[in-house]
Enzyme design. Structure first.
Site, PDB file in Angstrom:
ATOM      1  N   SER A 115      26.291  24.691   7.928  1.00 34.02           N
ATOM      2  CA  SER A 115      26.591  25.858   8.754  1.00 34.02           C
ATOM      3  C   SER A 115      25.352  26.288   9.544  1.00 34.02           C
ATOM      4  O   SER A 115      24.819  25.508  10.323  1.00 34.02           O
ATOM      5  CB  SER A 115      27.119  26.984   7.861  1.00 34.02           C
ATOM      6  OG  SER A 115      27.721  28.002   8.619  1.00 34.02           O
ATOM      7  N   HIS A 170      34.881  25.641   3.623  1.00 33.14           N
ATOM      8  CA  HIS A 170      33.718  25.536   4.504  1.00 33.14           C
ATOM      9  C   HIS A 170      32.493  24.991   3.770  1.00 33.14           C
ATOM     10  O   HIS A 170      31.734  24.200   4.324  1.00 33.14           O
ATOM     11  CB  HIS A 170      33.426  26.921   5.085  1.00 33.14           C
ATOM     12  CG  HIS A 170      32.224  26.974   5.969  1.00 33.14           C
ATOM     13  ND1 HIS A 170      32.017  26.087   7.013  1.00 33.14           N
ATOM     14  CD2 HIS A 170      31.146  27.816   5.973  1.00 33.14           C
ATOM     15  CE1 HIS A 170      30.875  26.378   7.625  1.00 33.14           C
ATOM     16  NE2 HIS A 170      30.334  27.417   7.010  1.00 33.14           N
ATOM     17  N   ASP A 224      29.807  20.790   8.476  1.00 33.00           N
ATOM     18  CA  ASP A 224      30.849  21.726   8.897  1.00 33.00           C
ATOM     19  C   ASP A 224      30.366  22.819   9.846  1.00 33.00           C
ATOM     20  O   ASP A 224      30.611  24.011   9.622  1.00 33.00           O
ATOM     21  CB  ASP A 224      31.519  22.363   7.680  1.00 33.00           C
ATOM     22  CG  ASP A 224      32.970  22.742   7.983  1.00 33.00           C
ATOM     23  OD1 ASP A 224      33.664  21.938   8.624  1.00 33.00           O
ATOM     24  OD2 ASP A 224      33.402  23.841   7.592  1.00 33.00           O
TER      25      ASP A 224
END
Length: 386
Positions: free
Chosen positions: A195, A347, A220
């Site tokens: 992230s 996530h 991701d």
């Protein structure tokens, strides 16, 4: 006292023991009276007790199925919290080390594991910590070094300005930590970023300051999707629970709220994301992400082109194919990077499916023949370096 969980809509789990048992009325049978009859047999004589023999106590009648003694005891209330009890980092990493940056007030906490192979340098996402990679590190360390860093304003790291989460500052922090740890003898490094940490990893690689950087793993995060979601971020942050009476409740919330799907990982990764609020007498978040909004756009703007331009082997791990933007779609079709879609995960791929995540990292290292000193060319004694 600690306020109620803000925005919390927790599912209730009613136990049969929560409802007290009803004591059923006993049925009394009235039998017709009978006249006593004389017995022709003499009354039996009780056996004589020998000296020193204990007296036999009359057998007590078995308790009724509906008596209070037959009701199972209520389980201890702490048992439900035991499932979410925090775990210690030492079960996954070999060492925890503070890295003091020279001529500054900055001290960055890093977790280390493994004794051979290249260095897998892990950067967590916003609001997480280095222990986000704990379960995966426990597997990766079998064949590689693992270093997981607490970024500025996160975990146990302390700096002169914990709220400065600009991409430039975060990038400089990582470069400073690597230089402080290894000096001029930098081993082969694979940067892994999740992230926000993925954006930092891309910016570090794009700087081209480490000649022995041989791999880039982004987890991701895609520019198009990230930029589109920023308008909703403040609302998302406002709707999450903000205060917890204890750490176990925070871990429970992270799992039941859906942000993490692996209870074991939550038990190790959630505690360092919290701090104790003395005034409220409860736990709250270590990193006030809502106060860093001015930096969010800089994390992701231009990320796709920068990722494609990095002169190292690259892999993008995604939780869904819908996250690809136009630039990455074209780049992937041109073979500029490897892409893997990880199914059945949220996530935080490295936390939800740590075994699969670790397998992808080790396969990436093996496929690109990255050894402890660089890319290993079969048949040659020396290794090639950038």
């Amino acid at each position: 006292m600690c306020p109620r969980l803000a925005g919390a809509v927790m599912p209730s789990f009613a136990s049969p023991l929560d409802t007290p048992f009803s004591i059923l009325p006993q049925t009394v049978l009235l039998l017709p009276a009978q006249a006593p009859t004389a017995s022709m047999e003499p009354a039996p004589l009780s056996s004589l007790q020998e000296d020193g023999e204990p007296e036999e106590s009359p057998s007590s009648p078995s308790p009724s199925a509906f008596s209070a003694d037959a009701v199972p005891p209520r389980p201890a209330t702490h048992r439900s919290l035991h499932k979410y009890e925090p775990l210690d980092w030492s079960a996954y990493f070999d060492e925890e080390r503070p890295v003091v940056i020279p001529d500054t007030e900055d001290v960055f906490n890093v977790y280390m594991a493994g004794s051979e192979g290249p260095v897998v340098f892990c950067l967590h996402g916003g609001g997480y910590s280095g222990l986000s990679f704990a379960l995966a590190a426990n597997r990766i360390k079998e064949k590689s070094h693992v270093v997981a860093m607490d970024l500025r304003g996160h975990g146990k790291s302390t700096t002169s300005d914990d709220l400065d989460l600009s991409i430039e500052t975060l990038t400089n922090d990582v470069i400073s930590v690597i230089r402080t740890m290894y000096g001029d003898s930098t081993p082969a490094i694979i940067l892994v970023g999740h992230s926000m940490g993925g954006s930092v990893a891309v910016h570090v690689a794009a700087r081209k300051v480490f000649r022995n950087l041989h791999g880039l793993v982004v987890v991701d995060v895609v520019e198009g999707t990230a930029m589109a979601s920023l308008v909703h971020m403040q609302k998302i942050l406002a709707n999450r629970a903000h205060h917890f009476p204890n750490i176990e409740k925070a871990i429970e919330w992270s799992v039941k709220g859906g942000s993490l799907r692996n209870i074991e990982s939550a038990r190790i990764s959630v505690p360092p994301t919290l701090k104790y609020d003395e005034s409220r007498e409860c736990y709250t978040y270590r990193t006030p992400l809502e106060k860093t909004e001015k930096y969010w756009k800089g994390w992701y703007e231009g990320l796709s082109d920068k990722f494609l331009s990095c002169p190292v082997q690259k892999i993008l791990l995604l939780a869904g194919t819908d996250r690809l933007d136009r630039a990455l779609t074209i780049g992937q079709m041109q073979g500029k990077f490897q892409m893997v879609v990880v199914r059945h995960t949220g996530h935080a791929i490295q936390e939800d499916v740590p075994e699969e995540f670790a397998s992808h990292i080790l396969t990436f290292i093996s496929r690109n023949k990255i050894g402890p000193n660089g890319v290993e060319i079969p048949g040659l004694a020396k290794t090639w370096q950038h």
